[in-house]
Design a protein around this motif. Structure first.
Motif, PDB file in Angstrom:
ATOM      1  N   ASP A 227       7.189  -5.808  32.869  1.00 36.49           N
ATOM      2  CA  ASP A 227       5.941  -6.540  32.617  1.00 36.49           C
ATOM      3  C   ASP A 227       4.741  -5.717  33.091  1.00 36.49           C
ATOM      4  OD1 ASP A 227       7.204  -8.719  31.498  1.00 36.49           O
ATOM      5  OD2 ASP A 227       7.174  -9.921  33.331  1.00 36.49           O
ATOM      6  N   LYS A 228       4.866  -5.134  34.268  1.00 37.63           N
ATOM      7  CA  LYS A 228       3.783  -4.310  34.803  1.00 37.63           C
ATOM      8  C   LYS A 228       3.571  -3.079  33.917  1.00 37.63           C
ATOM      9  CE  LYS A 228       2.182  -1.937  38.987  1.00 37.63           C
ATOM     10  NZ  LYS A 228       1.787  -0.721  38.256  1.00 37.63           N
ATOM     11  N   ARG A 240      -0.114 -10.572  29.399  1.00 38.52           N
ATOM     12  CA  ARG A 240      -0.155 -11.958  29.882  1.00 38.52           C
ATOM     13  C   ARG A 240      -0.184 -12.926  28.700  1.00 38.52           C
ATOM     14  NH1 ARG A 240      -3.727 -15.922  31.859  1.00 38.52           N
ATOM     15  NH2 ARG A 240      -2.913 -16.959  33.728  1.00 38.52           N
ATOM     16  N   HIS A 241      -0.948 -12.579  27.665  1.00 38.87           N
ATOM     17  CA  HIS A 241      -1.015 -13.414  26.468  1.00 38.87           C
ATOM     18  C   HIS A 241       0.365 -13.512  25.808  1.00 38.87           C
ATOM     19  CE1 HIS A 241      -2.362 -15.216  22.771  1.00 38.87           C
ATOM     20  NE2 HIS A 241      -2.030 -14.150  22.066  1.00 38.87           N
ATOM     21  N   ALA A 242       1.119 -12.410  25.813  1.00 38.27           N
ATOM     22  CA  ALA A 242       2.460 -12.411  25.229  1.00 38.27           C
ATOM     23  C   ALA A 242       3.378 -13.374  25.987  1.00 38.27           C
ATOM     24  CB  ALA A 242       3.044 -10.998  25.250  1.00 38.27           C
ATOM     25  N   PRO A 280      13.470 -13.492  34.612  1.00 42.55           N
ATOM     26  CA  PRO A 280      12.922 -14.460  35.568  1.00 42.55           C
ATOM     27  C   PRO A 280      12.214 -15.603  34.842  1.00 42.55           C
ATOM     28  CG  PRO A 280      12.137 -12.209  35.993  1.00 42.55           C
ATOM     29  CD  PRO A 280      12.752 -12.225  34.637  1.00 42.55           C
ATOM     30  N   ASP A 281      11.875 -16.611  35.599  1.00 40.85           N
ATOM     31  CA  ASP A 281      11.105 -17.733  35.070  1.00 40.85           C
ATOM     32  C   ASP A 281       9.762 -17.235  34.539  1.00 40.85           C
ATOM     33  OD1 ASP A 281      10.296 -20.487  34.696  1.00 40.85           O
ATOM     34  OD2 ASP A 281       9.056 -20.237  36.485  1.00 40.85           O
ATOM     35  N   LEU A 282       9.403 -17.706  33.359  1.00 40.09           N
ATOM     36  CA  LEU A 282       8.157 -17.248  32.729  1.00 40.09           C
ATOM     37  C   LEU A 282       6.920 -17.567  33.567  1.00 40.09           C
ATOM     38  CD1 LEU A 282       8.722 -17.995  28.938  1.00 40.09           C
ATOM     39  CD2 LEU A 282       8.119 -15.789  29.958  1.00 40.09           C
ATOM     40  N   ASP A 283       6.918 -18.713  34.216  1.00 40.62           N
ATOM     41  CA  ASP A 283       5.768 -19.062  35.059  1.00 40.62           C
ATOM     42  C   ASP A 283       5.568 -18.031  36.161  1.00 40.62           C
ATOM     43  OD1 ASP A 283       4.978 -21.389  33.720  1.00 40.62           O
ATOM     44  OD2 ASP A 283       6.468 -22.600  34.780  1.00 40.62           O
ATOM     45  N   GLU A 284       6.668 -17.567  36.756  1.00 41.87           N
ATOM     46  CA  GLU A 284       6.574 -16.567  37.816  1.00 41.87           C
ATOM     47  C   GLU A 284       6.113 -15.221  37.257  1.00 41.87           C
ATOM     48  OE1 GLU A 284       6.792 -14.692  41.560  1.00 41.87           O
ATOM     49  OE2 GLU A 284       6.585 -16.775  40.907  1.00 41.87           O
ATOM     50  N   ARG A 285       6.589 -14.873  36.068  1.00 38.74           N
ATOM     51  CA  ARG A 285       6.165 -13.621  35.450  1.00 38.74           C
ATOM     52  C   ARG A 285       4.663 -13.655  35.137  1.00 38.74           C
ATOM     53  NH1 ARG A 285      10.337 -12.515  30.619  1.00 38.74           N
ATOM     54  NH2 ARG A 285       9.048 -10.627  30.427  1.00 38.74           N
ATOM     55  N   ILE A 286       4.190 -14.790  34.651  1.00 37.16           N
ATOM     56  CA  ILE A 286       2.766 -14.931  34.345  1.00 37.16           C
ATOM     57  C   ILE A 286       1.942 -14.871  35.631  1.00 37.16           C
ATOM     58  CG2 ILE A 286       1.006 -16.525  33.473  1.00 37.16           C
ATOM     59  CD1 ILE A 286       3.188 -17.547  31.499  1.00 37.16           C
TER      60      ILE A 286
END
Length: 290
Positions: A227-228, A240-242, A280-286
């Motif tokens: 992600d980074k 982040r939009h993705a 991982p959970d999407l909320d945590e990734r965001i």
């Protein structure tokens, strides 16, 4: 996106099991009398374990194409406008990531919103996206997803995952044979070899599933890095939009067809399912990208 790990794990288990059966049939000996030679067994286990992992890596791109029905796009041939757009994004982001060999680019027909990257090396990698991803997401979200997958290639995540899988495999083979040896001691002498052979297969499958928890946990850790990396390549806003778009899509299909929503377990997970999730959970990734 979890298909990259799912098929790698599945292939690894099947290859590992096949190699183990072959070695068992040829009766490679690490047992003397009524005792196991632990040193010999450990060497034997490492040979099988790392062989299985590296064979899985070597055929990962081929397996993904066959199992997913990926249509590889020839960048020098005729392309539709959306195919050209996907190839352009992959190549542009790959150059930005410092890759000197462009990944193969493919599209596979599936209503699910998904993408994956695989391959035995940076020189022989594949980035594939689903038709559902192209239909459901806007241009910025698609670029964020592709940047994430290119980051996996640039980070060498498949090779790193293979080394970890080799270590896990070694312990799976080692412990399965110790457990099988212990079980066979309770069988009648004439049945002991058969019980030992069957027990090896059963314990190896069981320990492989447990071992996948370790691989999945490491995969979740690497997803944050991808992600980074995707944010560095495409921009934090697009990455982040993705992820937000993926979350919106997940919530939408969970409110509709639950069977279709099964595919999202590869992208997002909560509770007990999180243990087996490669992401991982999407909320945590965001949250980590904020």
């Amino acid at each position: 996106m979890g298909k990259r790990i799912f098929y790698f794990l599945l292939t690894n288990i099947l290859v590992l099991l096949t190699i183990s059966i072959i070695f068992s049939i040829f009766n490679v000996n690490y047992i003397k009398g009524d005792t196991i030679q632990l040193g010999s067994l450990l060497i034997f286990s490492a040979i099988i374990g790392f062989t299985g992992a590296f064979i899985s890596l070597a055929i990962s791109r081929w397996m993904a194409k066959r199992m997913m029905g990926v249509k590889v796009i020839n960048p020098d041939g005729p392309m539709s406008s959306y195919e050209r757009d996907v190839v352009e994004k992959v190549h542009r982001l790959s150059r930005a990531a410092g890759l000197t060999y462009m990944p193969e680019v493919g599209i596979y027909h599936s209503p699910e919103v998904n993408a994956f990257a695989t391959g035995p090396s940076k020189k022989r990698s594949l980035v594939a996206v689903s038709s559902g991803l192209l239909e459901e997401m806007d241009d910025n979200a698609i670029e964020g997803v592709i940047a994430h997958e290119v980051a996996h290639v640039a980070n060498g995540d498949m090779v790193t995952m293979t080394l970890l899988q080799g270590v896990v495999n070694t312990f799976v083979v080692f412990l399965a044979r110790i457990a099988a040896f212990a079980v066979s001691r309770f069988a009648k002498e004439e049945l002991a070899p058969l019980v030992h052979f069957i027990a090896i297969i059963v314990f190896q499958i069981a320990f492989s599933i447990l071992g996948s928890l370790v691989v999945s946990a490491y995969s979740r850790y690497r997803e944050f890095h991808a992600d980074k990396g995707g944010a560095d390549l495409a921009g934090k806003d697009k990455m982040r939009h993705a992820l937000i778009s993926l979350k919106d899509y997940t919530n939408r299909i969970r409110g509709g067809n639950e069977q279709t929503a099964i595919s999202t377990l590869k992208i997002n997970g909560k509770g007990k399912s999180m243990l087996f999730s490669s992401h991982p959970d999407l909320d945590e990734r965001i949250r980590r990208l904020t």
